[in-house]
Design a protein around this motif. Sequence first.
Motif, PDB file in Angstrom:
ATOM      1  N   GLU A 131       0.942  -1.190   0.078  1.00 55.04           N
ATOM      2  CA  GLU A 131       0.031  -0.075  -0.029  1.00 55.04           C
ATOM      3  C   GLU A 131       0.729   1.405   0.051  1.00 55.04           C
ATOM      4  OE1 GLU A 131      -2.470  -0.534   3.400  1.00 55.04           O
ATOM      5  OE2 GLU A 131      -3.391  -2.233   2.700  1.00 55.04           O
ATOM      6  N   GLN A 132       1.965   1.070   0.563  1.00 53.64           N
ATOM      7  CA  GLN A 132       2.970   2.427   0.831  1.00 53.64           C
ATOM      8  C   GLN A 132       3.948   2.160   0.018  1.00 53.64           C
ATOM      9  OE1 GLN A 132       2.206   5.043   2.826  1.00 53.64           O
ATOM     10  NE2 GLN A 132       0.067   3.872   3.160  1.00 53.64           N
ATOM     11  N   ASN A 133       4.129   1.156  -0.741  1.00 54.02           N
ATOM     12  CA  ASN A 133       5.045   0.894  -1.477  1.00 54.02           C
ATOM     13  C   ASN A 133       6.698   0.932  -1.074  1.00 54.02           C
ATOM     14  OD1 ASN A 133       4.027   0.329  -4.237  1.00 54.02           O
ATOM     15  ND2 ASN A 133       3.706   2.480  -4.391  1.00 54.02           N
ATOM     16  N   ARG A 134       6.771   0.304   0.129  1.00 51.65           N
ATOM     17  CA  ARG A 134       7.840   0.363   1.042  1.00 51.65           C
ATOM     18  C   ARG A 134       8.281  -1.192   1.366  1.00 51.65           C
ATOM     19  NH1 ARG A 134       7.132   3.255   6.389  1.00 51.65           N
ATOM     20  NH2 ARG A 134       5.642   1.497   6.516  1.00 51.65           N
ATOM     21  N   TYR A 135       9.669  -1.444   1.340  1.00 54.31           N
ATOM     22  CA  TYR A 135      10.139  -2.881   1.262  1.00 54.31           C
ATOM     23  C   TYR A 135      11.587  -2.753   1.801  1.00 54.31           C
ATOM     24  CZ  TYR A 135      12.081  -1.162  -3.302  1.00 54.31           C
ATOM     25  OH  TYR A 135      12.700  -0.452  -4.208  1.00 54.31           O
ATOM     26  N   GLY A 136      12.070  -3.780   2.304  1.00 52.89           N
ATOM     27  CA  GLY A 136      13.327  -3.955   2.868  1.00 52.89           C
ATOM     28  C   GLY A 136      13.509  -5.094   3.664  1.00 52.89           C
ATOM     29  N   TRP A 137      14.783  -5.420   3.905  1.00 50.25           N
ATOM     30  CA  TRP A 137      15.358  -6.678   4.598  1.00 50.25           C
ATOM     31  C   TRP A 137      15.083  -6.214   6.115  1.00 50.25           C
ATOM     32  CZ3 TRP A 137      16.041 -10.583   1.667  1.00 50.25           C
ATOM     33  CH2 TRP A 137      16.507 -10.584   0.483  1.00 50.25           C
ATOM     34  N   LEU A 138      14.752  -7.088   6.936  1.00 46.05           N
ATOM     35  CA  LEU A 138      14.633  -6.888   8.305  1.00 46.05           C
ATOM     36  C   LEU A 138      15.905  -6.734   8.994  1.00 46.05           C
ATOM     37  CD1 LEU A 138      11.804  -9.196   9.814  1.00 46.05           C
ATOM     38  CD2 LEU A 138      11.628  -6.974   8.627  1.00 46.05           C
ATOM     39  N   ASN A 139      16.967  -7.360   8.264  1.00 44.61           N
ATOM     40  CA  ASN A 139      18.344  -7.291   8.742  1.00 44.61           C
ATOM     41  C   ASN A 139      19.200  -7.291   7.397  1.00 44.61           C
ATOM     42  OD1 ASN A 139      20.554  -7.157  10.710  1.00 44.61           O
ATOM     43  ND2 ASN A 139      21.095  -9.367  10.129  1.00 44.61           N
TER      44      ASN A 139
END
Length: 147
Positions: A131-139
């Motif tokens: 929905e916010q177009n955000r993503y990434g590794w938790l680490n």
Amino acid sequence: MRNYRIYLLEEEFATHYFGRESLLYQLFLDHAETTQVEYKTILEQQINFITRPIPNLKINQIISVALKKYKTYEQNKSSHFLKFQLPEGEAKLSISDRNLYLEAKGNLESETIFFELLRKYNPCFLAMDFEQNRYGWLNPIKERKFV
């Protein structure tokens, strides 16, 4: 409300795509948005190839042991709920066979606790908020340097 889909990637793919998370995000986004059955099936096969099944029992155990000290923590089968009064915030983590789903609102503390527990368990978790177009590794995974 923030909604995250969290996948556990195979280590070789997590390492290979470190720094190129946008490519992985696009694959998962295409799968979530497509209505073409054939295309969705192909994308699902690709996702299943690069991800690992979620170890439900182990994740449930890690979370319940770590969060039982909070009075506002509740567990219902494979769902974990954590709420804070001051500052106000809450998060619910649901565990399925192929991914985790985290819903959060208010302050970031409750979702950060879940992220931190997952990160400590395995560094290959990728979280995406479509929905916010955000993503990434938790680490962040350290890149291998070849000499």
